[in-house]
Motif scaffolding. Sequence first.
Motif, short mmCIF file in Angstrom:
data_model
loop_
_atom_site.label_atom_id
_atom_site.label_comp_id
_atom_site.label_asym_id
_atom_site.label_seq_id
_atom_site.Cartn_x
_atom_site.Cartn_y
_atom_site.Cartn_z
N GLU A 129 -2.56 -12.62 -8.97
CA GLU A 129 -2.77 -11.71 -7.85
C GLU A 129 -2.86 -10.26 -8.32
N GLN A 130 -2.00 -9.89 -9.26
CA GLN A 130 -2.03 -8.52 -9.77
C GLN A 130 -3.37 -8.21 -10.43
N LEU A 187 1.58 -14.77 -9.12
CA LEU A 187 1.76 -13.33 -8.91
C LEU A 187 1.01 -12.53 -9.97
N LYS A 188 1.00 -13.04 -11.21
CA LYS A 188 0.23 -12.36 -12.26
C LYS A 188 -1.26 -12.40 -11.95
N VAL A 219 -5.87 -7.69 -7.63
CA VAL A 219 -5.65 -6.40 -6.96
C VAL A 219 -6.18 -5.26 -7.83
N ALA A 220 -5.99 -5.34 -9.13
CA ALA A 220 -6.51 -4.30 -10.02
C ALA A 220 -8.04 -4.26 -9.97
N ASP A 250 -9.10 -2.78 -6.66
CA ASP A 250 -8.89 -1.33 -6.68
C ASP A 250 -10.04 -0.62 -7.39
#
Length: 166
Positions: free
Chosen positions: A46-47, A43-44, A50-51, A54
Amino acid sequence: MSVEAISSTLTMLERMHKSLLELAFKKTEIIKSGDIEALDQLLKDEQAHVAAIDKLEQQRQKQVTDYLEAKGLASSDKTTVADVIEAAEQQADKATLSAVRERLMQIINDLRKQNDLNQKLVFQSLQIVNLTLDAVRPRTEQMNYSSNEVRGTNTIAKKSYFDSQA
């Protein structure tokens, strides 16, 4: 702003989305195995993806807006690559952008499907955990016997050995 810059940004977005899709496939396996620590680390990761996506998306929007403004086209709030494809003058630019856009759209669609699967797996896992907890946890009816016994007033008539009328 050139079509090549927009195409380059789209290619980077494509790579980042492919990497995110690979993480989604790994997440499916981790969810199936039930490894919470590995899921937390994923999950880290993935974050971070995603950043980065973005940031690239903001760059793409700026490039598309700049390109359309340079062509003298009024840009709306939601400028898209499809608008650039329509405004592009050379057929090679249109073909390049269309190809990159289609690949990116396919990856995003695959990513959406995989994330839906992962969401369903997590929901099922939570249902199993809740069912297990309900089976193990004692019910309040079992703990409190009955309200009369707790207060000390039984429904059975008490017999006294002492006759108060005597």
